[in-house]
Every structure is written in structure tokens, then in C-alpha cells.
Design an enzyme around this catalytic site. Structure first.
Site, PDB file in Angstrom:
ATOM      1  N   HIS A  11      18.146  33.864 -10.929  1.00 35.56           N
ATOM      2  CA  HIS A  11      17.031  34.575 -11.176  1.00 35.56           C
ATOM      3  C   HIS A  11      15.947  34.725  -9.978  1.00 35.56           C
ATOM      4  CE1 HIS A  11      17.466  32.512 -15.362  1.00 35.56           C
ATOM      5  NE2 HIS A  11      17.796  33.896 -15.515  1.00 35.56           N
ATOM      6  N   ARG A  32      26.181  40.165 -13.981  1.00 31.46           N
ATOM      7  CA  ARG A  32      27.070  39.375 -13.436  1.00 31.46           C
ATOM      8  C   ARG A  32      28.436  39.760 -13.802  1.00 31.46           C
ATOM      9  NH1 ARG A  32      23.884  34.523 -16.246  1.00 31.46           N
ATOM     10  NH2 ARG A  32      23.620  36.402 -17.503  1.00 31.46           N
ATOM     11  N   SER A  62      21.818  30.410 -17.549  1.00 33.65           N
ATOM     12  CA  SER A  62      21.104  29.295 -18.103  1.00 33.65           C
ATOM     13  C   SER A  62      21.952  28.413 -18.961  1.00 33.65           C
ATOM     14  CB  SER A  62      19.830  29.716 -19.014  1.00 33.65           C
ATOM     15  OG  SER A  62      19.064  30.287 -17.869  1.00 33.65           O
ATOM     16  N   LYS A 106      17.885  32.537 -29.298  1.00 32.98           N
ATOM     17  CA  LYS A 106      18.009  31.500 -28.625  1.00 32.98           C
ATOM     18  C   LYS A 106      17.050  30.258 -28.961  1.00 32.98           C
ATOM     19  CE  LYS A 106      20.112  33.246 -24.241  1.00 32.98           C
ATOM     20  NZ  LYS A 106      19.833  33.617 -22.871  1.00 32.98           N
TER      21      LYS A 106
HETATM   22  P1  ADP Z   1      18.056  36.883 -21.255  1.00 31.06           P
HETATM   23  O1  ADP Z   1      17.862  35.742 -22.294  1.00 31.06           O
HETATM   24  O2  ADP Z   1      17.190  38.207 -21.697  1.00 31.06           O
HETATM   25  O3  ADP Z   1      19.149  37.356 -21.016  1.00 31.06           O
HETATM   26  P2  ADP Z   1      17.719  35.484 -18.800  1.00 31.06           P
HETATM   27  O4  ADP Z   1      16.720  34.722 -18.595  1.00 31.06           O
HETATM   28  O5  ADP Z   1      19.266  34.989 -19.356  1.00 31.06           O
HETATM   29  O6  ADP Z   1      17.397  36.650 -19.958  1.00 31.06           O
HETATM   30  O7  ADP Z   1      18.139  36.402 -17.578  1.00 31.06           O
HETATM   31  C1  ADP Z   1      17.226  37.490 -17.208  1.00 31.06           C
HETATM   32  C2  ADP Z   1      17.742  38.403 -16.522  1.00 31.06           C
HETATM   33  O8  ADP Z   1      18.369  37.976 -15.377  1.00 31.06           O
HETATM   34  C3  ADP Z   1      19.067  39.194 -17.127  1.00 31.06           C
HETATM   35  O9  ADP Z   1      19.218  40.478 -16.654  1.00 31.06           O
HETATM   36  C4  ADP Z   1      20.239  38.616 -16.524  1.00 31.06           C
HETATM   37  O10 ADP Z   1      21.425  39.254 -16.601  1.00 31.06           O
HETATM   38  C5  ADP Z   1      19.684  37.865 -15.307  1.00 31.06           C
HETATM   39  N1  ADP Z   1      20.459  36.897 -14.676  1.00 31.06           N
HETATM   40  C6  ADP Z   1      20.479  35.812 -15.200  1.00 31.06           C
HETATM   41  N2  ADP Z   1      21.308  35.006 -14.619  1.00 31.06           N
HETATM   42  C7  ADP Z   1      21.576  35.637 -13.442  1.00 31.06           C
HETATM   43  C8  ADP Z   1      22.213  35.345 -12.108  1.00 31.06           C
HETATM   44  N3  ADP Z   1      22.923  34.068 -11.984  1.00 31.06           N
HETATM   45  N4  ADP Z   1      22.274  36.487 -11.181  1.00 31.06           N
HETATM   46  C9  ADP Z   1      21.664  37.551 -11.516  1.00 31.06           C
HETATM   47  N5  ADP Z   1      21.060  37.822 -12.362  1.00 31.06           N
HETATM   48  C10 ADP Z   1      20.980  36.886 -13.488  1.00 31.06           C
END
Ligand code: ADP
Length: 162
Positions: free
Chosen positions: A17, A90, A128, A41
Site C-alpha cells: 500500500h 497484483r 492484508s 470483511k
Molecule cells: P480492498 O479491501 O478494497 O481490496 P485493500 O486495503 O486490500 O482494499 O487494498 C487497497 C488497494 O490497494 C487495492 O486496489 C489493492 O489491489 C491494492 N493493494 C493491496 N495490496 C497491494 C500490494 N501489495 N501492492 C500493490 N497494491 C496493493
């Protein structure tokens, strides 16, 4: 002024992130990092705790503002006069959900673009969920989350008995 929003649950934040935030902050004059509710979630941290953590990891970035919203994302973006929504992608699983989200948002407002950033190679496998799994099975997360948050994240995952 070019303005973008980067929404997510960030529960917990990962270096993946943070990498997206740092890169998006270079592309836009102002970047809103938005902690949003994910109804599918069950949360590890409260939205307020997540905002605090996101602020602590982005304080070196002058043009980044962290907020929380319960609004529909595209409405939040409209209210901020945003030109773009930033998302990370990803793999093919992300592709499916990001494509759906993009189509949905575009249907509501065609003037707000979705910009997809691919992760830096070190973060391709980071999620996550993988961070929670690592802690539950006794692995170390030091390389995957900001250093000053390692203990806080480990403690919460253990306390929640996920
Ligand atoms: P959500 O619960 O809406 O998927 P996340 O917190 O999981 O939100 O992720 C927010 C954004 O960050 C999403 O677009 C997700 O694809 C992206 N993201 C999550 N992990 C990574 C990572 N390791 N590298 C790049 N982008 C990521």
C-alpha cells in the site's frame, strides 16, 4: 490542480500500500488516502485506528491527506473534486474485482478516471490476508509492514485469535 483518491481497507497497511501511495503522490498535486468500509470483511483495526496508522506512515509526504469515509466512493471523489481513483493490481484475482469496480464507478461518473498501478516486484505477493496468515502461523512480518507498526499489528492479530 490534479487530485486523486486512493481508497482501501488498509487492514492492516502493508508496504505494498505504502509503495502505491508514494508513487501516486508523485503523479498528483494532492492525494487523499481514504480508509473505507469493506462490508465483506470483519475488521482487525477500527477505521479511526487505521487512519492514525496511515497518517503515521505518510507524514513524510506533504501532499497526502488521510481520511475515513462511509460515503459511496465515487461520491467522495466528486466532493473532493478528484480527477482520478488510484488502485493497485497484483494478479488476475485483483483484475476481476478492479475491472468490476472500475465499470461501476465509470457508470456513475465518466469524468473520474481509474488509474491502475502495478506493485513493485517485492510487493507482488503481499496482501492484508497474507500478513494475518503469517502472524497466525508464527512467521515474521518485519519485511512486509512499516517497521514501527510491526508489534502493534502482531499483537492485534493474536488478540483477535484470527
Ligand atoms: P480492498 O479491501 O478494497 O481490496 P485493500 O486495503 O486490500 O482494499 O487494498 C487497497 C488497494 O490497494 C487495492 O486496489 C489493492 O489491489 C491494492 N493493494 C493491496 N495490496 C497491494 C500490494 N501489495 N501492492 C500493490 N497494491 C496493493
Amino acid at each position: 490542480m490534479k487530485i486523486a483518491i486512493y481508497p482501501g481497507s488498509f487492514d492492516p497497511i502493508s508496504n505494498g500500500h505504502l509503495d502505491i501511495i508514494e508513487r501516486a503522490a508523485r503523479l498528483f498535486d494532492k492525494l487523499y488516502v481514504v480508509v473505507s468500509i469493506n462490508i465483506s470483511k470483519s475488521p482487525l483495526f477500527t477505521p479511526e485506528e487505521r487512519v492514525e496508522m496511515m497518517k503515521s506512515v505518510t507524514k513524510h509526504l506533504d501532499n497526502v491527506i488521510v481520511e475515513q469515509t462511509n460515503e459511496l466512493l465515487i461520491k467522495y471523489a466528486e466532493n473532493k473534486n478528484a480527477n482520478a481513483i488510484i488502485r493497485g493490481l497484483r494478479n488476475f484475482i485483483d483484475y476481476q474485482s478492479e475491472m468490476t469496480l472500475f465499470s461501476f464507478n465509470r457508470h456513475i461518473n465518466k469524468d473520474i478516471e481509474t488509474i491502475i498501478l502495478f506493485p513493485s516486484s517485492d510487493n507482488l505477493f503481499l496482501s492484508s490476508t497474507s500478513i494475518k496468515e503469517l502472524v497466525v502461523f508464527g512467521g515474521e512480518i518485519d519485511d512486509y509492514v512499516p517497521k514501527h507498526l510491526v508489534e502493534k499489528i502482531k499483537e492485534r492479530i493474536k488478540a483477535k485469535k484470527l
